[in-house]
Design a protein around this motif. Sequence first.
Motif, short mmCIF file in Angstrom:
data_model
loop_
_atom_site.label_atom_id
_atom_site.label_comp_id
_atom_site.label_asym_id
_atom_site.label_seq_id
_atom_site.Cartn_x
_atom_site.Cartn_y
_atom_site.Cartn_z
N MET A 182 -3.86 6.60 -3.97
CA MET A 182 -3.65 5.40 -3.16
C MET A 182 -3.48 4.22 -4.08
N ASN A 183 -2.35 3.53 -3.96
CA ASN A 183 -2.10 2.36 -4.76
C ASN A 183 -2.10 1.14 -3.84
N THR A 184 -3.08 0.25 -4.04
CA THR A 184 -3.20 -0.96 -3.24
C THR A 184 -2.97 -2.16 -4.15
N ASN A 185 -1.84 -2.85 -3.93
CA ASN A 185 -1.49 -4.03 -4.74
C ASN A 185 -1.60 -3.77 -6.24
N GLY A 186 -1.13 -2.58 -6.66
CA GLY A 186 -1.10 -2.26 -8.08
C GLY A 186 -2.33 -1.56 -8.62
N ASN A 187 -3.37 -1.44 -7.79
CA ASN A 187 -4.59 -0.74 -8.22
C ASN A 187 -4.57 0.70 -7.72
N LEU A 188 -4.60 1.64 -8.66
CA LEU A 188 -4.47 3.06 -8.31
C LEU A 188 -5.84 3.72 -8.15
N ASN A 189 -6.03 4.39 -7.01
CA ASN A 189 -7.25 5.16 -6.74
C ASN A 189 -6.88 6.62 -6.50
N PRO A 190 -7.44 7.56 -7.26
CA PRO A 190 -7.18 8.98 -7.01
C PRO A 190 -8.35 9.63 -6.24
N HIS A 191 -8.06 10.73 -5.57
CA HIS A 191 -9.12 11.58 -5.00
C HIS A 191 -8.70 13.02 -5.21
N LYS A 192 -9.62 13.85 -5.66
CA LYS A 192 -9.28 15.23 -6.02
C LYS A 192 -9.19 16.17 -4.83
N GLY A 193 -9.55 15.69 -3.63
CA GLY A 193 -9.43 16.52 -2.44
C GLY A 193 -10.65 17.38 -2.19
N ASN A 213 0.83 -1.21 0.00
CA ASN A 213 0.00 0.00 0.00
C ASN A 213 0.86 1.25 0.00
N ILE A 214 0.71 2.07 -1.03
CA ILE A 214 1.41 3.36 -1.10
C ILE A 214 0.41 4.48 -1.27
N ILE A 215 0.51 5.48 -0.41
CA ILE A 215 -0.38 6.63 -0.46
C ILE A 215 0.47 7.88 -0.68
N VAL A 216 0.09 8.68 -1.65
CA VAL A 216 0.80 9.93 -1.95
C VAL A 216 -0.16 11.09 -1.79
N THR A 217 0.17 12.01 -0.88
CA THR A 217 -0.66 13.21 -0.71
C THR A 217 -0.22 14.27 -1.70
N LEU A 218 -1.21 14.99 -2.24
CA LEU A 218 -0.96 15.98 -3.30
C LEU A 218 -1.38 17.39 -2.87
N GLY A 219 -1.39 17.65 -1.56
CA GLY A 219 -1.78 18.97 -1.06
C GLY A 219 -3.22 19.27 -1.42
N ALA A 220 -3.44 20.45 -2.02
CA ALA A 220 -4.80 20.88 -2.38
C ALA A 220 -5.42 20.02 -3.48
N ASP A 221 -4.58 19.22 -4.15
CA ASP A 221 -5.08 18.38 -5.26
C ASP A 221 -5.49 16.98 -4.82
#
Length: 296
Positions: free
Chosen positions: A217-228, A205-213
């Motif tokens: 979240m990448n879980t076992n190769g599946n990428l999920n974005p959230h626009k904030g 599990n890797i999570i990358v925060t993008l500030g205001a954007d």
Amino acid sequence: MNNIISYGEILWDLLPSGALPGGAPMNVAYHLQKLGQSPALISRIGLDKRGKDLLTFLKTKNVNAAHVQLDYHLPTGIVHATANVHGEMQYDIVSPVAWDNIEVEDDTIPLVKQADYFIFGSLAARNKTSRDTLFTLLEDANTKVLDINLRAPHFNRAIVESLLQKADILKMNESELQLIADWFGNFKTATDRITMIQQKFDIPNIIVTLGADGALMNTNGNLNPHKGFKVKVADTIGSGDSFLAAMITSIIQQRTPDETLTFACALGALVASRSGGCPDYLPDEIHELINKQKQL
């Protein structure tokens, strides 16, 4: 019974507006407590007023400080924090201080063994004593959560790579993602950087925060974005720490990746809209922010 251990620095952020209790491990523990978890801190303070005041603060916030050690020689940690022209915080992290000297005590390893999650960062690895203690505890930790927190000049590549090799969950911001990815090659996109780190260090599990954007979240190769979430920012102190607390809480509650990201982004935004790393709020306010965005 403490289900989560947060290891590392506790300190005072000396801001232009005054002193605030801080340190990522403490901030995360505070927000976990607010979200109904049972965190405990492993850290170290000096025998001084700042240390005593930190213990008082933790007690008033119901955060378990029973494993915060006392140092008879080094002072309680302080950080001189100032905002740059972009409003981002710049930190001068004083050393050596008490949290550089965290030791393995009789109850430390049993405490870590019984906890489901162990949260740690790279900053507490800057000094040999706390670093050795950290690697000792990682041998017995269950789910290992690395909140990378790269603060120049308080890290080096070899130690960071050793920490990455231990992580089950990795959280970092966009600049930290790029810095680490650049050690291994020229990757064009955030997705490519995340994939490389995930595969190289076998991190589920890797999570990358993008500030205001928002966040990825990448879980076992599946990428999920959230626009904030759009909020009026008071300061960004503790926003990422609250985000991590919400992530872990959501994982414990077995929410979907989308629900997890939404909840974490909402709390991060809520905390950014208030001053300091540990502002008061009600969990209902997180859901109000989520519902408000749904209506837009």
